[in-house]
Design a protein around this motif. Structure first.
Motif, mmCIF file in Angstrom:
data_model
loop_
_atom_site.group_PDB
_atom_site.id
_atom_site.type_symbol
_atom_site.label_atom_id
_atom_site.label_comp_id
_atom_site.label_asym_id
_atom_site.label_seq_id
_atom_site.Cartn_x
_atom_site.Cartn_y
_atom_site.Cartn_z
ATOM 1 N N UNK A 18 0.827 -1.210 0.000
ATOM 2 C CA UNK A 18 0.000 0.000 0.000
ATOM 3 C C UNK A 18 0.861 1.261 0.000
ATOM 4 N N UNK A 19 1.953 1.229 0.804
ATOM 5 C CA UNK A 19 2.863 2.365 0.893
ATOM 6 C C UNK A 19 4.296 1.864 0.932
ATOM 7 N N UNK A 20 5.159 2.450 0.095
ATOM 8 C CA UNK A 20 6.579 2.127 0.122
ATOM 9 C C UNK A 20 7.393 3.416 0.153
ATOM 10 N N UNK A 21 8.287 3.510 1.121
ATOM 11 C CA UNK A 21 9.240 4.614 1.203
ATOM 12 C C UNK A 21 10.604 4.020 0.915
ATOM 13 N N UNK A 22 11.248 4.516 -0.121
ATOM 14 C CA UNK A 22 12.487 3.905 -0.587
ATOM 15 C C UNK A 22 13.674 4.861 -0.477
ATOM 16 N N UNK A 23 14.523 4.627 0.530
ATOM 17 C CA UNK A 23 15.798 5.339 0.698
ATOM 18 C C UNK A 23 15.663 6.857 0.552
ATOM 19 N N UNK A 24 14.727 7.404 1.284
ATOM 20 C CA UNK A 24 14.452 8.844 1.213
ATOM 21 C C UNK A 24 15.498 9.631 1.985
ATOM 22 N N UNK A 25 15.949 10.733 1.376
ATOM 23 C CA UNK A 25 16.870 11.662 2.021
ATOM 24 C C UNK A 25 16.299 13.074 1.899
ATOM 25 N N UNK A 26 16.555 13.891 2.949
ATOM 26 C CA UNK A 26 16.078 15.270 2.915
ATOM 27 C C UNK A 26 17.003 16.165 3.722
ATOM 28 N N UNK A 73 17.656 20.368 4.839
ATOM 29 C CA UNK A 73 17.149 21.729 4.892
ATOM 30 C C UNK A 73 18.351 22.644 5.055
ATOM 31 N N UNK A 74 18.649 23.398 3.992
ATOM 32 C CA UNK A 74 19.870 24.195 3.941
ATOM 33 C C UNK A 74 21.065 23.254 4.124
ATOM 34 N N UNK A 75 21.874 23.460 5.147
ATOM 35 C CA UNK A 75 23.042 22.590 5.356
ATOM 36 C C UNK A 75 22.778 21.494 6.377
ATOM 37 N N UNK A 76 21.540 21.402 6.843
ATOM 38 C CA UNK A 76 21.222 20.422 7.877
ATOM 39 C C UNK A 76 20.621 19.162 7.255
ATOM 40 N N UNK A 77 21.234 18.025 7.559
ATOM 41 C CA UNK A 77 20.725 16.738 7.094
ATOM 42 C C UNK A 77 19.645 16.276 8.082
ATOM 43 N N UNK A 78 18.428 16.147 7.602
ATOM 44 C CA UNK A 78 17.328 15.706 8.469
ATOM 45 C C UNK A 78 17.070 14.215 8.292
ATOM 46 N N UNK A 79 16.979 13.775 7.054
ATOM 47 C CA UNK A 79 16.775 12.357 6.760
ATOM 48 C C UNK A 79 17.917 11.863 5.881
ATOM 49 N N UNK A 80 18.643 10.847 6.354
ATOM 50 C CA UNK A 80 19.768 10.299 5.602
ATOM 51 C C UNK A 80 19.355 9.093 4.769
ATOM 52 N N UNK A 81 18.564 8.227 5.401
ATOM 53 C CA UNK A 81 18.171 6.991 4.719
ATOM 54 C C UNK A 81 16.920 6.446 5.406
ATOM 55 N N UNK A 82 15.772 6.682 4.793
ATOM 56 C CA UNK A 82 14.495 6.258 5.378
ATOM 57 C C UNK A 82 13.773 5.341 4.402
ATOM 58 N N UNK A 83 13.559 4.107 4.831
ATOM 59 C CA UNK A 83 12.799 3.132 4.046
ATOM 60 C C UNK A 83 11.768 2.471 4.948
ATOM 61 N N UNK A 84 10.585 2.261 4.401
ATOM 62 C CA UNK A 84 9.501 1.665 5.196
ATOM 63 C C UNK A 84 8.455 1.131 4.229
ATOM 64 N N UNK A 85 7.877 -0.007 4.575
ATOM 65 C CA UNK A 85 6.772 -0.581 3.802
ATOM 66 C C UNK A 85 5.580 -0.780 4.728
ATOM 67 N N UNK A 86 4.415 -0.299 4.296
ATOM 68 C CA UNK A 86 3.197 -0.458 5.077
ATOM 69 C C UNK A 86 2.110 -1.137 4.263
#
Length: 200
Positions: free
Chosen positions: A1-9, A11-24
């Motif tokens: 239903x939901x797949x998150x694949x190696x998401x990175x984010x 904000x400016x120089x700040x790393x908030x998400x480095x590696x986010x994966x999840x399956x629901x």
């Protein structure tokens, strides 16, 4: 239903998400824990399309709709709770007054009360936020710190409501600091240093 694949984010120089994966999957209840500023709300904003990831992608099954309570929900401050929910539901042409009144009453909110939302307590606003996230038969429900300000009776009702949503085949993802042991989670994750780690 939901797949998150190696998401990175970033904000400016700040790393908030480095590696986010999840399956629901349908009928699952998932918990994400993390400290303030760890990126829990950012994950939800990416899933809903409010913001875009820098890398990675989100895949949502066709015809699946999302309901979300993220951070502090925004309302028409000088209108009543029912008027707010009616306005939000009418945006998608899914207004079901009987259902909405039942959801409000379940949380101890009087649908006929004309009190402006600006006069609501934190807990009352949270209840409205939860209701707007589920009132249109959404398939995927994202709840960010949903129990903030809720009294004991409302916490019990919330647990019952989440169980019902699971039984209806909804995917429910709750992000919060603490783990609610009254809920039967199918999986739980911890978000730390931008990485989502599965605990179970």
């Amino acid at each position: 239903m939901l797949e998150i694949n190696h998401v990175q984010k970033n904000f400016n120089d700040q790393v908030v998400l480095k590696d986010v994966s999840l399956t629901g999957q349908p009928g699952q209840l998932i918990h994400i824990s993390g400290e303030n500023g760890s990126g829990k709300s950012t994950i939800f904003k990416i899933i809903t399309g409010i913001i875009k990831p820098d890398k990675g992608n989100i895949a949502i099954a066709p015809q699946k709709t999302i309901g979300a309570l993220i951070e502090n929900p925004g309302f028409l401050e000088f209108e009543s709770g029912l008027t707010n929910l009616k306005f939000l539901a009418n945006l998608n042409h899914h207004y079901d007054e009987k259902k909405i009144k039942k959801l409000m009453s379940g949380f101890g909110l009087n649908p006929e009360n004309k009190r402006a939302v600006s006069k609501y307590s934190l807990g009352m606003r949270q209840k409205l936020g939860i209701i707007q996230a589920i009132m249109e038969k959404q398939s995927i429900i994202l709840l960010d710190e949903p129990t903030r300000g809720l009294d004991q009776e409302s916490l019990k009702h919330f647990a019952t409501l989440v169980t019902q949503l699971k039984e209806e085949g909804k995917l429910v993802i709750i992000a919060s600091h603490s783990f609610d042991h009254d809920l039967s989670y199918d999986a739980w994750y911890r978000l730390a240093d931008g990485v989502l780690i599965r605990e179970k």
